[in-house]
Design an enzyme around this catalytic site. Structure first.
Site, PDB file in Angstrom:
ATOM      1  N   ASN A  32      15.863  -5.755  31.215  1.00 40.86           N
ATOM      2  CA  ASN A  32      16.177  -7.106  31.436  1.00 40.86           C
ATOM      3  C   ASN A  32      15.519  -7.910  32.733  1.00 40.86           C
ATOM      4  O   ASN A  32      15.920  -9.034  33.089  1.00 40.86           O
ATOM      5  CB  ASN A  32      17.817  -7.418  31.434  1.00 40.86           C
ATOM      6  CG  ASN A  32      18.486  -6.944  32.637  1.00 40.86           C
ATOM      7  OD1 ASN A  32      17.572  -5.899  33.288  1.00 40.86           O
ATOM      8  ND2 ASN A  32      19.668  -6.955  32.868  1.00 40.86           N
ATOM      9  N   ASP A  34      15.510  -7.615  35.906  1.00 40.14           N
ATOM     10  CA  ASP A  34      16.148  -7.773  37.363  1.00 40.14           C
ATOM     11  C   ASP A  34      15.678  -6.721  38.270  1.00 40.14           C
ATOM     12  O   ASP A  34      16.110  -6.587  39.228  1.00 40.14           O
ATOM     13  CB  ASP A  34      17.859  -7.653  37.059  1.00 40.14           C
ATOM     14  CG  ASP A  34      18.196  -6.389  36.860  1.00 40.14           C
ATOM     15  OD1 ASP A  34      17.261  -5.340  36.310  1.00 40.14           O
ATOM     16  OD2 ASP A  34      19.483  -6.060  36.530  1.00 40.14           O
ATOM     17  N   ASP A  38      18.009   0.578  33.495  1.00 43.05           N
ATOM     18  CA  ASP A  38      19.271   0.099  32.903  1.00 43.05           C
ATOM     19  C   ASP A  38      19.269   1.093  31.542  1.00 43.05           C
ATOM     20  O   ASP A  38      18.557   1.827  31.083  1.00 43.05           O
ATOM     21  CB  ASP A  38      19.574  -1.116  32.656  1.00 43.05           C
ATOM     22  CG  ASP A  38      18.421  -1.946  32.090  1.00 43.05           C
ATOM     23  OD1 ASP A  38      18.007  -1.387  31.038  1.00 43.05           O
ATOM     24  OD2 ASP A  38      18.013  -2.895  32.510  1.00 43.05           O
ATOM     25  N   ASP A 209      27.695  17.627  41.300  1.00 42.65           N
ATOM     26  CA  ASP A 209      27.204  17.225  42.319  1.00 42.65           C
ATOM     27  C   ASP A 209      27.855  18.201  43.542  1.00 42.65           C
ATOM     28  O   ASP A 209      29.049  18.227  43.381  1.00 42.65           O
ATOM     29  CB  ASP A 209      27.477  15.743  42.727  1.00 42.65           C
ATOM     30  CG  ASP A 209      26.869  15.560  43.872  1.00 42.65           C
ATOM     31  OD1 ASP A 209      25.389  15.303  43.953  1.00 42.65           O
ATOM     32  OD2 ASP A 209      27.467  15.183  44.975  1.00 42.65           O
ATOM     33  N   GLU A 263      25.155  22.324  41.291  1.00 41.69           N
ATOM     34  CA  GLU A 263      24.228  21.891  42.568  1.00 41.69           C
ATOM     35  C   GLU A 263      24.859  23.001  43.537  1.00 41.69           C
ATOM     36  O   GLU A 263      25.611  22.755  44.406  1.00 41.69           O
ATOM     37  CB  GLU A 263      24.181  20.551  42.901  1.00 41.69           C
ATOM     38  CG  GLU A 263      23.166  20.430  43.735  1.00 41.69           C
ATOM     39  CD  GLU A 263      23.283  19.236  44.803  1.00 41.69           C
ATOM     40  OE1 GLU A 263      22.300  18.677  45.311  1.00 41.69           O
ATOM     41  OE2 GLU A 263      24.377  18.529  44.940  1.00 41.69           O
TER      42      GLU A 263
HETATM   43  C1  NOJ Z   1      23.666  15.764  45.988  1.00 43.83           C
HETATM   44  C2  NOJ Z   1      22.792  14.589  45.194  1.00 43.83           C
HETATM   45  O1  NOJ Z   1      22.002  15.081  44.504  1.00 43.83           O
HETATM   46  C3  NOJ Z   1      22.261  13.428  46.136  1.00 43.83           C
HETATM   47  O2  NOJ Z   1      21.550  12.710  45.787  1.00 43.83           O
HETATM   48  C4  NOJ Z   1      23.704  12.942  46.759  1.00 43.83           C
HETATM   49  O3  NOJ Z   1      23.253  12.253  48.096  1.00 43.83           O
HETATM   50  C5  NOJ Z   1      24.668  14.087  47.651  1.00 43.83           C
HETATM   51  N1  NOJ Z   1      24.704  15.190  46.538  1.00 43.83           N
HETATM   52  C6  NOJ Z   1      25.916  13.609  47.615  1.00 43.83           C
HETATM   53  O4  NOJ Z   1      26.694  13.192  46.561  1.00 43.83           O
HETATM   54 CA    CA Z   2      17.819  -4.037  34.430  1.00 42.02          CA
END
Ligand code: NOJ
Ligand code: CA
Length: 564
Positions: A32, A34, A38, A209, A263
Site C-alpha cells: 500500500n 507506506d 505487510d 524466540d 532459537e
Molecule cells: C531473538 C530474535 O531473533 C531477535 O531479533 C530479537 O531481538 C531477540 N530474540 C529478542 O526477542
Molecule cells: Ca505497507
C-alpha cells in the site's frame, strides 16, 4: 473439536522433509505504498514462493507491537500489527498459503512481552496486583543498585527501576521487553491459550524466540567475571526449562502435531539433544548458533576457517543423533547476508558462491531454513555511519561503547558493518524499479543500491540464476530421500578449501563437493569412492565421466554426484 483440525493432513515428523523460507514482514513486500511490508504484500508473492518450491513459511512477528525491537516486543498476541494489516488479511494469507500446499509457522515470543502489554501494565501498577507475578520484580541492593549484575543484550543493565512500586524488573533485551515469570503457572496457561488461538486458525507450528531463557537461575546470583561477556550461556541454563517445554509439548505441540523450532541461543552442542531428542518430547529442532557465530565475538567480526565450519556442521549432525533432528541455515534476520558472510560477494563470484552455499544448506541432514533474499544471493548493505542503522542493538551498543569512549567509532563501525542484523533487514529486491520494487513510497530502511543488478525479476528470467539454482536444489531434495535422511559423513574434514561429504540411505549414495575459494583445484577422491554421474552443479563444473575418481574443480564449484 478444533483441537485436531490441522493434524490429519500432516504425517508424523512431517517437518523433517520440508524446506522453510523465513519472511521478515517489514521488509518483504509493501502493498500500500507506506514503505512498510505487510501481509497483503506477502499474499501477493505466494506464487513466487510456490515457484521456488518451499513448503513452509516462517513469519517473523506479525503481532501488535510498539516496535521497540521490530515486533519482538509484543503488545497483543491476538492482534495483527496495524502496519501489517488486519486479522482478515492474515486469514486470507493463510488460506491462500494452504491452498498452495504451503504451511505457516509463526514466531512465538514468550520469554518477554512489550512493556505496553496489558499484563505488564497491570503488573507494574502495584506490588499486590494479581498480575504482579507475571514478571520478575526484585528490590534493588541496599545502596539502590540493581538486584544483580546481569547485562542486557542491547546495552546496560538487564534491570530497570520502576518508580511506581520502587522495584526493578528484569529485561534480558530492551528496557521495553520485560521478561515473563515462567515460575508462575498462570503464565503457562496464558501462553498455551494464545498458542491454541493460532493453531486453531490452521497455523502449523512455531519458531520459538530465545526459548531456553524462560527458566531463570534460582536466586538470580551475580554472573562471575568470565560469564559477563556471554551471559547467554547462563540465561539459557535455568533448571526448569525442560520441564516447561515437556509440558508445552504434551499439552499443545503434540496434540496438534505442530512443528517447533527453538532459537537455542546459549545452548551448547552437548545440551542440544536435551531439547530435540524425540523420546523426551520437547521441540522438533533447534537453531544452533555454532555456524553463524563462528567468526563473531558479540559485535566483533573475527576470522573463520573451512575446517572449523565443517567441524561445527559435523557436531550439529552428531548432536541430532538417532532420535533428534537439526536445522541448516546460514542467515536470518539477526545475521549478515549468507553470501557476504561465508561466500564471496564480489561481482565475479557472488552468483557462483551463493549457489555453492545454497547447495550446502540444502544437502544437510537437517531441515533447511532459507532467509528471504538468500535465493537471490542478496548481499550486505554498504553502511557508512551509525545513522544508516535502524537496529535497537546497534543504537544501544553505540551509546554504551562508543559514546562512553570505550571503543573508537571507526573500530565499532568497521565491525558492525559486517556483523549488523540490519544487513539482512534491508527490503527484498523484487525488480529494477525504484526501491527495488519493494514499495512505491519511501522504504522504512534503505534498499541495497545493488537492486539494479540483483533482483527477483531479472533472476526469474535467467535459467542460470541463483533463484533457479535454489529452485532446482529444493526440487532435488524433495525427490531424493537420501539427501534428507541419509547418513552424513564428512570425508575430508581437514581440507582447507574443499568441503566434501557423502549422504547415504540404504544403497543410495551421494557425494557433495564444494570448492570454497577462487583457486581451481584437482581433487582426488578418497579410496573406495567412484562417481556414477553428476546430478546437479552450479554451472561451473566440467563434465565428469562415469567411474571418475579425480575431479577438476573450478572456483566455487558445487556439485552433487551420485556415487556407484
Ligand atoms: C531473538 C530474535 O531473533 C531477535 O531479533 C530479537 O531481538 C531477540 N530474540 C529478542 O526477542
Ligand atoms: Ca505497507
Amino acid at each position: 473439536m478444533s483441537q485436531t483440525r490441522a493434524t490429519p493432513q500432516r504425517p508424523t515428523a512431517w517437518w523433517k522433509e520440508v524446506v522453510v523460507y523465513q519472511v521478515y514482514p517489514r521488509s518483504f513486500n509493501d502493498s500500500n505504498g507506506d514503505g512498510i511490508g505487510d501481509l497483503n504484500g506477502i499474499t501477493a508473492k505466494l506464487g513466487y514462493l510456490q515457484q521456488l518450491g518451499i513448503d513452509v513459511v516462517w513469519l517473523s512477528p506479525h503481532f501488535d507491537s510498539p516496535n521497540a525491537d521490530n515486533g519482538y516486543d509484543i503488545r497483543n498476541y491476538r492482534q495483527v500489527l496495524a502496519e501489517f494489516g488486519t486479522m482478515a488479511d492474515f486469514d486470507r494469507m493463510l488460506e491462500d498459503m494452504r491452498a498452495r500446499g504451503i504451511e505457516l509457522i509463526i514466531d512465538l515470543v514468550v520469554n518477554h512481552t512489550s512493556d505496553e502489554h496489558v499484563w505488564f501494565a497491570d503488573s507494574r501498577r502495584s506490588r499486590d496486583n494479581p498480575r504482579r507475578d507475571y514478571y520478575i520484580w526484585r528490590d534493588g541492593k541496599p545502596d539502590g543498585a540493581p538486584p544483580n549484575n546481569y547485562p542486557s543484550f542491547f546495552g546496560g543493565s538487564a534491570w530497570q527501576l520502576d518508580p511506581t512500586t520502587g522495584q526493578y524488573y528484569l529485561h534480558y533485551f530492551d528496557v521495553k521487553q520485560p521478561d515473563l515469570n515462567w515460575e508462575n503457572p498462570q503464565v503457562h496457561a496464558e501462553v498455551f491459550d494464545l498458542m491454541r488461538f493460532w493453531l486453531d486458525k490452521g497455523v502449523a507450528g512455531f519458531r520459538m524466540d530465545v526459548i531456553p531463557f524462560i527458566s531463570k537461575q534460582p536466586g538470580l546470583p551475580d554472573l562471575a567475571p568470565d560469564q559477563l561477556a556471554h551471559p547467554e550461556f547462563v540465561y539459557s541454563n535455568g533448571p526448569q526449562v525442560h520441564q516447561y517445554l515437556q509440558r508445552m509439548h504434551h499439552e499443545i505441540l503434540d496434540p496438534y502435531n505442530a512443528m517447533s523450532v527453538g532459537e537455542a541461543f546459549g545452548v551448547t552442542l552437548e545440551q542440544a539433544p536435551l531439547f530435540t531428542d524425540a523420546q523426551r518430547g520437547e521441540l522438533s529442532m533447534v537453531f544452533q548458533f555454532d555456524v553463524v557465530r563462528l567468526d563473531r565475538d558479540n559485535w566483533r567480526k573475527t576470522d573463520w576457517t573451512l575446517p572449523a565450519l565443517k567441524a561445527a556442521l559435523a557436531r550439529i549432525d552428531q548432536a541430532a543423533g538417532l532420535h533428534g533432528w537439526a536445522t541448516s541455515y546460514l542467515c536470518n534476520h539477526d545475521n549478515p547476508r549468507a553470501v557476504s558472510h561465508f561466500g564471496d560477494d564480489s561481482p565475479a563470484w557472488r552468483e557462483r558462491s551463493a549457489k555453492a552455499l545454497a547447495t550446502l544448506v540444502l544437502t544437510q541432514r537437517a531441515t533447511p531454513f532459507l532467509y528471504q533474499g538468500d535465493e537471490l544471493g542478496m548481499t550486505n548493505y554498504p553502511f557508512q555511519g551509525v545513522k544508516d542503522y535502524d537496529d535497537v542493538e546497534v543504537r544501544g551498543q553505540w551509546r554504551q561503547l562508543v559514546e562512553t569512549g570505550r571503543v573508537p567509532a571507526a573500530e565499532y563501525l568497521e565491525h558492525v558493518r559486517q556483523t549488523s542484523r540490519d544487513n539482512a533487514r534491508t527490503p527484498m529486491q523484487w525488480s529494477a524499479d525504484p526501491h527495488g520494487g519493494f514499495t512505491t513510497g519511501q522504504p522504512w530502511l534503505a534498499v541495497n543500491p545493488n537492486y539494479v543488478e540483483i533482483n527477483a525479476a531479472a533472476q526469474l528470467e535467467d535459467p542460470d540464476s541463483v533463484f533457479h539454482h535454489h529452485r532446482r536444489l529444493i526440487a532435488l531434495r524433495h525427490q531424493t530421500p537420501a539427501l534428507v535422511h541419509g547418513a552424513y559423513v564428512d570425508i575430508d574434514p581437514k581440507h582447507e578449501q574443499i568441503f566434501a561429504y557423502t549422504r547415504t540411505l540404504a544403497d543410495e549414495r551421494y557425494l557433495v563437493v564444494l570448492n570454497f575459494g577462487t583457486r581451481p583445484l584437482e581433487y582426488a577422491l578418497p579410496g573406495g569412492l567412484s562417481i556414477e554421474r553428476a546430478v546437479l552443479d552450479n554451472g561451473s563444473g566440467d563434465a565428469v565421466t562415469a567411474g571418475a575418481t579425480l575431479l577438476t574443480l573450478a572456483p566455487w564449484q558445487a556439485t552433487i554426484y551420485k556415487l556407484d
